[in-house]
Design a protein around this motif. Sequence first.
Motif, mmCIF file in Angstrom:
data_model
loop_
_atom_site.group_PDB
_atom_site.id
_atom_site.type_symbol
_atom_site.label_atom_id
_atom_site.label_comp_id
_atom_site.label_asym_id
_atom_site.label_seq_id
_atom_site.Cartn_x
_atom_site.Cartn_y
_atom_site.Cartn_z
ATOM 1 N N ALA A 61 0.830 -1.206 0.000
ATOM 2 C CA ALA A 61 0.000 0.000 0.000
ATOM 3 C C ALA A 61 0.862 1.252 0.000
ATOM 4 O O ALA A 61 0.564 2.236 -0.681
ATOM 5 C CB ALA A 61 -0.932 -0.006 1.207
ATOM 6 N N ALA A 62 1.941 1.211 0.780
ATOM 7 C CA ALA A 62 2.853 2.363 0.839
ATOM 8 C C ALA A 62 3.537 2.584 -0.508
ATOM 9 O O ALA A 62 3.654 3.723 -0.982
ATOM 10 C CB ALA A 62 3.890 2.152 1.933
ATOM 11 N N LEU A 65 1.467 4.253 -3.235
ATOM 12 C CA LEU A 65 1.349 5.708 -3.144
ATOM 13 C C LEU A 65 2.373 6.416 -4.035
ATOM 14 O O LEU A 65 2.246 7.616 -4.298
ATOM 15 C CB LEU A 65 1.522 6.161 -1.694
ATOM 16 N N LEU A 376 -7.231 9.901 -7.451
ATOM 17 C CA LEU A 376 -7.191 9.311 -6.115
ATOM 18 C C LEU A 376 -7.328 7.794 -6.122
ATOM 19 O O LEU A 376 -7.350 7.173 -5.062
ATOM 20 C CB LEU A 376 -8.292 9.924 -5.240
ATOM 21 N N VAL A 379 -4.359 6.147 -4.414
ATOM 22 C CA VAL A 379 -4.398 6.452 -2.981
ATOM 23 C C VAL A 379 -5.495 5.644 -2.301
ATOM 24 O O VAL A 379 -5.297 5.086 -1.222
ATOM 25 C CB VAL A 379 -4.633 7.965 -2.752
ATOM 26 N N TYR A 380 -6.658 5.580 -2.941
ATOM 27 C CA TYR A 380 -7.775 4.832 -2.362
ATOM 28 C C TYR A 380 -7.483 3.336 -2.306
ATOM 29 O O TYR A 380 -7.775 2.664 -1.308
ATOM 30 C CB TYR A 380 -9.042 5.080 -3.187
ATOM 31 N N ALA A 382 -4.554 2.074 -2.067
ATOM 32 C CA ALA A 382 -3.571 1.927 -0.993
ATOM 33 C C ALA A 382 -4.254 1.932 0.369
ATOM 34 O O ALA A 382 -3.907 1.145 1.259
ATOM 35 C CB ALA A 382 -2.535 3.044 -1.070
ATOM 36 N N LEU A 383 -5.240 2.816 0.543
ATOM 37 C CA LEU A 383 -5.955 2.895 1.815
ATOM 38 C C LEU A 383 -6.711 1.604 2.110
ATOM 39 O O LEU A 383 -6.665 1.081 3.231
ATOM 40 C CB LEU A 383 -6.934 4.074 1.785
#
Length: 448
Positions: A61-62, A65, A376, A379-380, A382-383
């Motif tokens: 996930a990191a 980004l 996004l 990012v999403y 990854a979240l």
Amino acid sequence: MNDKLDDRAKRNLVMFIISYFINNLASGIMYDTYVNYMQEIARPIATSFWAFYGYATFISAAILLLVPKIGYKKILFLCGISTATAFFVAVYSNFYVLFYIATLLALTGVQLHYIILAPYVSAYTEKLSDNGIKWYTRTYYIGYVGYFLATYLGGFFVVKMFSLSAGMSYRTAREETKYIADMTGNTYDCYLAGNRQVLMIIGIITLLSIIPILRIKELKEDYIKINDNEEKLTFGEKIKYGTKLLLNRDARIYILYWALISFAMGLFTAYYTVFLNRNLHIDKVTSSLMISISYIAIVIFMLFTPFAVKKLGRVGTIGFTVLTSVPFMIIIGMGGRFGHLTIPVVGVALFIRAGLANLSGPAESSVSMSIVSKNLRPVYTALINFLAGIISIVSGFFTGNWLFIKQSGYEYAYYIAAIIYTIAGIVIMVGLRKYNRRNDEDDIRQET
């Protein structure tokens, strides 16, 4: 000009699918041969395997980004190198701590390749006139062909290498694997050697994924929206905007659904062959064959994903397949009660459960990407995977420290997972019913 854009988009999708196929070969070995090998040489890793999956999800996930900065191609390159290196370390290392590092590296490689699938495919399908669901489906089912081949051939070659090392017939070696816990001396050493040889081979094959990745022609506009006329936002404004978007009601509901599924999956998916081999005493070749056949089910069922989405909608397809897979999970857990019918009954249940549970995979990817805008999506994603990683670690600690202390825990895992799957199916059907469009071209955007 549009034809050139279409050709480049299709080429990049095809190259990704090839690399994803190879990645799934590695993943199939990871969840079969590798887990069984760790069961012998580093049992704490095997019993809490899903916790390592959680750690790998955090790392993935990191790294995801970084997509807006470096794009998809470099990250995909990292996936192949990480996984291949891990297999080599597991084979040649004699240091216990390096097994932990190898497990983390391998899972990070395969998991990162998996979670990058949704934003990557979405980035290129929106450039095409083709139906996006079809490209998701192609990617998934070709990937599962890799799972099938790796799982079956992994089990076959482990026994074959074992028989050659031990100087016994293939049939005898296969029978020996019904009771691995009873192996001793040279026989046991030869069995471990067979596992190492298979891991070495898959490490070399995994390196080949670099070839199609290098052939991807990536432009900056593929992974970040370029609009010179767009008003520039300060870093603080971007954080505020992103937080508002990512923490809206629909995003939270999908995250809750995925967290429930992640915890439940952690109770059984990494331990299929352990359960079949050590609880039901099915030999290594047959247990690997049963699991690999279930991957064929995934491929077959996914061919019907577009039809299911057309009839039930995206969310309806997800909820229906998750809920209908539950009874078959219970049957698998009860496998030891069917006597001489254990193999056919459990085999059929594995086949149908795998097919149903994964038929909705492309729909899940489509729905998750419909909730947020293009910028996004990484990012999403990854979240989602970051939070799912937390749940996976909790699941791994639960199995490693409590559920799998006794061998019977591998059976109870299916019953617990069935309950959680039921809850997850209800959550997504009720919470995201407004996304239940039957045409995936009608992306729904939540106002922010």
